[in-house]
Design a protein around this motif. Structure first.
Motif, PDB file in Angstrom:
ATOM      1  N   ALA A 176       0.820  -1.208   0.000  1.00 47.61           N
ATOM      2  CA  ALA A 176       0.000   0.000   0.000  1.00 47.61           C
ATOM      3  C   ALA A 176       0.854   1.258   0.000  1.00 47.61           C
ATOM      4  CB  ALA A 176      -0.940  -0.003   1.202  1.00 47.61           C
ATOM      5  N   LEU A 177       1.939   1.231   0.776  1.00 50.73           N
ATOM      6  CA  LEU A 177       2.792   2.407   0.868  1.00 50.73           C
ATOM      7  C   LEU A 177       3.435   2.736  -0.472  1.00 50.73           C
ATOM      8  CD1 LEU A 177       3.912   4.595   2.661  1.00 50.73           C
ATOM      9  CD2 LEU A 177       5.726   3.042   3.389  1.00 50.73           C
ATOM     10  N   ASP A 178       3.689   1.704  -1.296  1.00 45.73           N
ATOM     11  CA  ASP A 178       4.249   1.942  -2.630  1.00 45.73           C
ATOM     12  C   ASP A 178       3.382   2.936  -3.401  1.00 45.73           C
ATOM     13  OD1 ASP A 178       5.846  -0.081  -1.814  1.00 45.73           O
ATOM     14  OD2 ASP A 178       5.559  -1.335  -3.583  1.00 45.73           O
ATOM     15  N   VAL A 179       2.086   2.668  -3.405  1.00 48.57           N
ATOM     16  CA  VAL A 179       1.156   3.484  -4.185  1.00 48.57           C
ATOM     17  C   VAL A 179       0.961   4.853  -3.536  1.00 48.57           C
ATOM     18  CG1 VAL A 179      -1.185   3.620  -5.107  1.00 48.57           C
ATOM     19  CG2 VAL A 179      -0.004   1.422  -5.013  1.00 48.57           C
ATOM     20  N   LEU A 180       0.765   4.869  -2.213  1.00 44.01           N
ATOM     21  CA  LEU A 180       0.494   6.118  -1.516  1.00 44.01           C
ATOM     22  C   LEU A 180       1.696   7.052  -1.554  1.00 44.01           C
ATOM     23  CD1 LEU A 180      -1.405   4.670   1.589  1.00 44.01           C
ATOM     24  CD2 LEU A 180      -2.405   5.847  -0.378  1.00 44.01           C
ATOM     25  N   ALA A 181       2.908   6.508  -1.468  1.00 46.35           N
ATOM     26  CA  ALA A 181       4.107   7.346  -1.437  1.00 46.35           C
ATOM     27  C   ALA A 181       4.310   8.097  -2.742  1.00 46.35           C
ATOM     28  CB  ALA A 181       5.331   6.481  -1.134  1.00 46.35           C
ATOM     29  N   ASP A 182       3.767   7.573  -3.841  1.00 41.86           N
ATOM     30  CA  ASP A 182       3.917   8.256  -5.123  1.00 41.86           C
ATOM     31  C   ASP A 182       3.222   9.608  -5.147  1.00 41.86           C
ATOM     32  OD1 ASP A 182       5.445   6.247  -6.187  1.00 41.86           O
ATOM     33  OD2 ASP A 182       3.762   5.227  -7.173  1.00 41.86           O
ATOM     34  N   HIS A 183       2.266   9.821  -4.243  1.00 43.55           N
ATOM     35  CA  HIS A 183       1.482  11.059  -4.244  1.00 43.55           C
ATOM     36  C   HIS A 183       1.666  11.876  -2.968  1.00 43.55           C
ATOM     37  CE1 HIS A 183      -0.559   9.315  -7.696  1.00 43.55           C
ATOM     38  NE2 HIS A 183      -0.786   8.229  -6.985  1.00 43.55           N
ATOM     39  N   ASP A 184       2.635  11.500  -2.115  1.00 42.77           N
ATOM     40  CA  ASP A 184       2.808  12.166  -0.822  1.00 42.77           C
ATOM     41  C   ASP A 184       4.302  12.233  -0.506  1.00 42.77           C
ATOM     42  OD1 ASP A 184       3.092  12.588   2.054  1.00 42.77           O
ATOM     43  OD2 ASP A 184       0.941  12.254   2.183  1.00 42.77           O
ATOM     44  N   ASP A 185       4.855  13.445  -0.463  1.00 38.79           N
ATOM     45  CA  ASP A 185       6.293  13.608  -0.245  1.00 38.79           C
ATOM     46  C   ASP A 185       6.741  13.087   1.115  1.00 38.79           C
ATOM     47  OD1 ASP A 185       6.528  14.728  -2.725  1.00 38.79           O
ATOM     48  OD2 ASP A 185       6.465  16.806  -2.013  1.00 38.79           O
ATOM     49  N   GLU A 186       5.918  13.307   2.159  1.00 37.57           N
ATOM     50  CA  GLU A 186       6.306  12.841   3.490  1.00 37.57           C
ATOM     51  C   GLU A 186       6.334  11.321   3.545  1.00 37.57           C
ATOM     52  OE1 GLU A 186       3.926  14.533   6.537  1.00 37.57           O
ATOM     53  OE2 GLU A 186       4.384  16.612   5.988  1.00 37.57           O
ATOM     54  N   LEU A 187       5.338  10.690   2.950  1.00 42.33           N
ATOM     55  CA  LEU A 187       5.349   9.231   2.904  1.00 42.33           C
ATOM     56  C   LEU A 187       6.511   8.724   2.062  1.00 42.33           C
ATOM     57  CD1 LEU A 187       1.591   8.233   2.484  1.00 42.33           C
ATOM     58  CD2 LEU A 187       3.030   7.937   4.488  1.00 42.33           C
ATOM     59  N   LEU A 188       6.804   9.431   0.980  1.00 43.84           N
ATOM     60  CA  LEU A 188       7.914   9.024   0.131  1.00 43.84           C
ATOM     61  C   LEU A 188       9.233   9.082   0.906  1.00 43.84           C
ATOM     62  CD1 LEU A 188       8.966   8.188  -2.629  1.00 43.84           C
ATOM     63  CD2 LEU A 188       9.119  10.624  -3.236  1.00 43.84           C
ATOM     64  N   ALA A 189       9.402  10.144   1.710  1.00 46.52           N
ATOM     65  CA  ALA A 189      10.615  10.259   2.510  1.00 46.52           C
ATOM     66  C   ALA A 189      10.716   9.109   3.503  1.00 46.52           C
ATOM     67  CB  ALA A 189      10.633  11.604   3.240  1.00 46.52           C
ATOM     68  N   ALA A 190       9.594   8.775   4.144  1.00 49.17           N
ATOM     69  CA  ALA A 190       9.591   7.660   5.089  1.00 49.17           C
ATOM     70  C   ALA A 190       9.857   6.346   4.372  1.00 49.17           C
ATOM     71  CB  ALA A 190       8.240   7.601   5.823  1.00 49.17           C
ATOM     72  N   TYR A 191       9.298   6.245   3.153  1.00 51.73           N
ATOM     73  CA  TYR A 191       9.507   5.032   2.355  1.00 51.73           C
ATOM     74  C   TYR A 191      10.992   4.856   2.033  1.00 51.73           C
ATOM     75  CZ  TYR A 191       9.199   1.902  -1.673  1.00 51.73           C
ATOM     76  OH  TYR A 191       9.377   0.866  -2.548  1.00 51.73           O
ATOM     77  N   VAL A 192      11.623   5.941   1.544  1.00 53.06           N
ATOM     78  CA  VAL A 192      13.035   5.875   1.173  1.00 53.06           C
ATOM     79  C   VAL A 192      13.905   5.607   2.389  1.00 53.06           C
ATOM     80  CG1 VAL A 192      14.972   7.185   0.234  1.00 53.06           C
ATOM     81  CG2 VAL A 192      12.720   7.343  -0.844  1.00 53.06           C
ATOM     82  N   GLU A 193      13.594   6.292   3.516  1.00 49.53           N
ATOM     83  CA  GLU A 193      14.366   6.095   4.738  1.00 49.53           C
ATOM     84  C   GLU A 193      14.273   4.654   5.209  1.00 49.53           C
ATOM     85  OE1 GLU A 193      14.449   7.697   9.367  1.00 49.53           O
ATOM     86  OE2 GLU A 193      13.286   8.752   7.838  1.00 49.53           O
ATOM     87  N   GLY A 194      13.032   4.108   5.201  1.00 44.13           N
ATOM     88  CA  GLY A 194      12.854   2.725   5.621  1.00 44.13           C
ATOM     89  C   GLY A 194      13.532   1.760   4.675  1.00 44.13           C
ATOM     90  N   SER A 195      13.516   2.085   3.374  1.00 48.95           N
ATOM     91  CA  SER A 195      14.152   1.210   2.391  1.00 48.95           C
ATOM     92  C   SER A 195      15.656   1.182   2.590  1.00 48.95           C
ATOM     93  CB  SER A 195      13.833   1.704   0.981  1.00 48.95           C
ATOM     94  OG  SER A 195      12.441   1.772   0.790  1.00 48.95           O
ATOM     95  N   ASP A 196      16.258   2.380   2.700  1.00 52.22           N
ATOM     96  CA  ASP A 196      17.707   2.461   2.822  1.00 52.22           C
ATOM     97  C   ASP A 196      18.198   1.853   4.130  1.00 52.22           C
ATOM     98  OD1 ASP A 196      17.732   3.687   0.418  1.00 52.22           O
ATOM     99  OD2 ASP A 196      17.937   5.722   1.195  1.00 52.22           O
ATOM    100  N   ALA A 197      17.449   2.155   5.225  1.00 50.19           N
ATOM    101  CA  ALA A 197      17.899   1.694   6.533  1.00 50.19           C
ATOM    102  C   ALA A 197      17.826   0.188   6.665  1.00 50.19           C
ATOM    103  CB  ALA A 197      17.062   2.356   7.636  1.00 50.19           C
ATOM    104  N   SER A 198      16.777  -0.416   6.135  1.00 49.13           N
ATOM    105  CA  SER A 198      16.572  -1.849   6.357  1.00 49.13           C
ATOM    106  C   SER A 198      17.187  -2.728   5.284  1.00 49.13           C
ATOM    107  CB  SER A 198      15.068  -2.151   6.438  1.00 49.13           C
ATOM    108  OG  SER A 198      14.468  -1.827   5.209  1.00 49.13           O
ATOM    109  N   LEU A 199      17.233  -2.190   4.034  1.00 48.61           N
ATOM    110  CA  LEU A 199      17.661  -3.063   2.940  1.00 48.61           C
ATOM    111  C   LEU A 199      18.928  -2.583   2.246  1.00 48.61           C
ATOM    112  CD1 LEU A 199      14.147  -3.601   1.406  1.00 48.61           C
ATOM    113  CD2 LEU A 199      15.384  -5.196   2.864  1.00 48.61           C
ATOM    114  N   GLY A 200      19.293  -1.320   2.511  1.00 45.87           N
ATOM    115  CA  GLY A 200      20.509  -0.814   1.902  1.00 45.87           C
ATOM    116  C   GLY A 200      20.450  -0.778   0.400  1.00 45.87           C
TER     117      GLY A 200
END
Length: 681
Positions: A176-200
């Motif tokens: 769900a976050l994949d789709v929602l982050a495309d239209h929300d900068d704050e969610l996108l930032a959280a998405y990228v942060e979570g992606s980088d931190a957990s998966l590198g």
């Protein structure tokens, strides 16, 4: 408490009327949901709807979800009744688009979704029939993403799929976050942060990696934050939540009710503002009186108010009002902004009319009918009663145009398809007691000028019986531009009423060109004008024989315009549908010769595994025949969808002629005889 005007839309047989019944049952409006096959549903009130098991007319029913009052509008699913859907779209705050878990996305589903997206109407998707054998979850989601929109958010999973015990398990999908982050900068930032931190990983991620990253990012995000983003984006028509369930068993319906309440936007409008509303349905009451269904967008309309409506400046007094409440409609003294009401007293009201201040010009979301047929009265049928009955049907559906030929005493009706013809026949029999049949359905063509052409008739004694000078020039205009009327003479050269008479007659005359079809996409310019001023004999009143009247200009204009068209020349164009055909690849050899024989032109051919997809154009008049032959050609596996796309010039055979219903200005002698005889009668 707030209001929500909600539309239920779907392809035929997807189960939207059953879903409407289940919604009414789940919120306590009815004790038991009705069944389409039993003919006891709340919204299918017409006898014909109950007999055929299809929705023909839109219906409104109201219910409450806690502090939300929902006006639910059930619409037809069959393509032949798309005009009913069109009228509803303009009054909706949100929609539920129903898809079958067995049949999946159908042609009509795509037409509806494209229109909902174009109008930016917030839409939830409900995948129905999860209890049916052959029901799919992943496959239908994939179809929705590929054929409707990728901006979907699954609202849960399904257990017991394809069995009577099938049930819906609410819960946002990990993606769900994949789709929602495309239209929300704050969610996108959280998405990228979570992606980088957990998966590198960087920006380039596989679907599996994105899902894992989304799950990790979502784990550090509150449910309220995610739900708030989902609500905001759904109300902005950016994303579309997808629920699964069964209207028959009730599975997943409670979750859908929650989604309707929380995710769709409330109706807006200032009840203290200027009165503004739109009429989307007109029906006849028991005494034959007109009843208008209207959505109020602003202000408050009260009983005994006089209200202007329509484009012609009509006005009427509202004699009674009813609003929808808890499954029925109740009398009220007023209807405020946001609500839907039934109005009495507006005798000249028509579908699409604006009440009070107009919002915007009415837009047709779907193409007008491209087929027509002649109504043939049965033995003993009074043709006057038949014409009156057809006129009443046309009032309820303005896209069904009537053409009455006084010479042949025939009436033609325009249609979307053969099912609609059957419904018109049954309606005339059951509601009006009139037995009719139809001639073979034909295509409605148009004419366009081939080049410029001009003509003039002068006000000279003996030239014609009309005291008027009119000169007109016809010029081609871009396709789709319609008809434009302009002046090259001074507006003050004669009374404005005479100019208006010429313009109105020009538009009327263009309804039948050199071949009898409507002429469009042209500019008509008035190049000459002249009139005889008001004169009278001594000591006597106005002498009509010596002075020009509006009749003179209405009489001479068809002669001038048709002569200008004759010099310009016109070309006949037929309606073309764009089509998409998906069929087994091994049936292509049998399909292509048939498509060629029907003058269908495939423009792209794509192979997808064992299937092939053809896209192209086909004459509208050949669509029905191909639809009938398709199952046999494709072993029942062919998926066909088509919709009107454009008009193409006819380059084969004899140019089709349409019988004229006017006084035939193509034949000057016959026209003058008909008109002067009419004047003398």
């Amino acid at each position: 408490m707030h209001l929500l005007n909600l539309g239920i839309l779907a392809h035929v047989d997807a189960g939207k009327t059953s879903l409407t019944e289940r919604l009414l049952h789940s919120v306590g409006v009815i004790d038991e949901p009705g069944r389409v096959d039993a003919g006891n549903t709340r919204t299918d009130t017409l006898a014909l709807e109950r007999q055929r098991g299809i929705t023909i007319k839109s219906a409104v029913v109201s219910f409450a979800i806690d502090d939300v009052t929902v006006n639910l509008i059930d619409t037809p699913g069959h393509p032949d009744f798309i005009a009913e859907v069109e009228r509803v779209l303009g009054v909706l705050d949100g929609a539920v688009l129903v898809v079958s878990a067995v049949e999946g996305v159908q042609a009509q589903t795509r037409v509806l979704m494209r229109t909902l997206q174009r109008l930016r109407i917030p839409t939830l998707l409900f995948v129905n029939k999860i209890d049916r054998r052959g029901a799919r979850y992943d496959g239908v989601l994939r179809e929705i993403c590929q054929r409707l929109t990728p901006e979907v958010v699954p609202m849960g999973t399904v257990g017991g799929l394809g069995t009577p015990d099938a049930h819906f398990v609410p819960g946002l999908a990990a993606t769900a976050l994949d789709v929602l982050a495309d239209h929300d900068d704050e969610l996108l930032a959280a998405y990228v942060e979570g992606s980088d931190a957990s998966l590198g990983v960087g920006s380039a991620m596989s679907h599996t990696t994105r899902g894992a990253a989304s799950h990790t990012a979502r784990g550090g995000m509150s449910h309220d934050t995610l739900h708030a983003a989902l609500t905001t984006q759904t109300r902005q028509a950016l994303v579309h939540p997808v629920h699964f369930g069964s209207a028959i068993t009730g599975a997943g319906v409670n979750a859908l009710v929650t989604g309707i309440k929380e995710l769709l936007p409330p109706a807006d409008g200032d009840p203290d503002g200027p009165v503004s509303g739109t009429v989307f349905k007109v029906e006849r009451g028991p005494a034959g009186e007109k009843v208008a269904y209207a959505r109020m967008f602003s202000g408050t309309l009260r009983t005994r108010d006089r209200i202007p409506f329509g484009e012609a400046g009509a006005e009427g007094r509202v004699t009674a009002i009813s609003v929808f409440d808890h499954g029925t409609d109740v009398r009220a003294d007023a209807v405020p902004a946001g609500r839907i009401a039934r109005l009495w007293g507006l005798t000249d009201i028509r579908i699409g009319d604006a009440l009070g201040e107009p919002r915007t010009a009415h837009e047709h979301f779907f193409a007008a009918p491209t087929l027509e047929t002649v109504v043939v009265p049965g033995p003993g049928v009074d043709t006057r009663k038949l014409h009156l009955a057809l006129t009443q049907l046309a009032e309820q559906d303005p896209l069904i145009d009537l053409r009455h030929d006084e010479v042949r005493q025939e009436t033609s009706v325009s249609l979307y398809g053969e099912v609609q013809k059957e419904v018109v026949q049954a309606t005339l029999a059951e509601e009006f007691g009139l037995d009719v049949t139809f001639r073979e359905t034909t295509v409605i063509c148009i004419e366009r000028p081939s080049g410029p052409g001009a003509a003039v008739e002068f006000n000279k004694k003996g030239a014609n019986p009309f005291l008027a000078t009119v000169g007109l020039r016809v010029d081609p205009a871009p396709a789709g531009s319609g008809v434009r009327f302009r002046l090259e003479v001074e507006l003050g050269a004669m009374p404005y009423a005479f100019f208006k008479a010429v313009e109105d007659t020009v538009r009327e005359t263009l309804g039948q060109g050199l071949h009898g079809w409507q002429v469009t996409d042209c500019t008509v310019t008035m190049t000459h004008s002249g009139y005889s001023p008001r004169q009278s004999h001594a000591h006597q009143g106005f002498d009509k024989s010596m002075s020009s009247t509006g009749y003179d200009f209405r009489g001479v204009t068809p002669l001038v315009l048709i002569e200008a068209l004759r010099r310009a020349g016109t070309r006949v164009y037929e309606p073309m549908h764009r089509f998409r055909l998906e069929a087994p690849a091994d049936t292509l050899g049998a399909l292509l010769p048939v498509l060629a024989a029907l003058r269908a032109v495939p423009q792209t051919t794509e192979t997808q595994g064992a299937a092939c997809v053809l896209e192209g154009a086909i004459p509208a008049g050949r669509v029905h025949e191909l639809e009938q032959r398709l199952p046999g050609l494709t072993r029942g596996e062919g998926e066909w969808e088509s919709a009107f796309d454009h008009y193409a010039p006819i380059t084969y055979g004899t140019v089709p002629e349409r019988p004229r219903t006017d006084h035939n200005p193509l034949n000057r002698k016959e026209y003058l005889l008909n008109v002067t005889r009419r004047v003398g009668s």
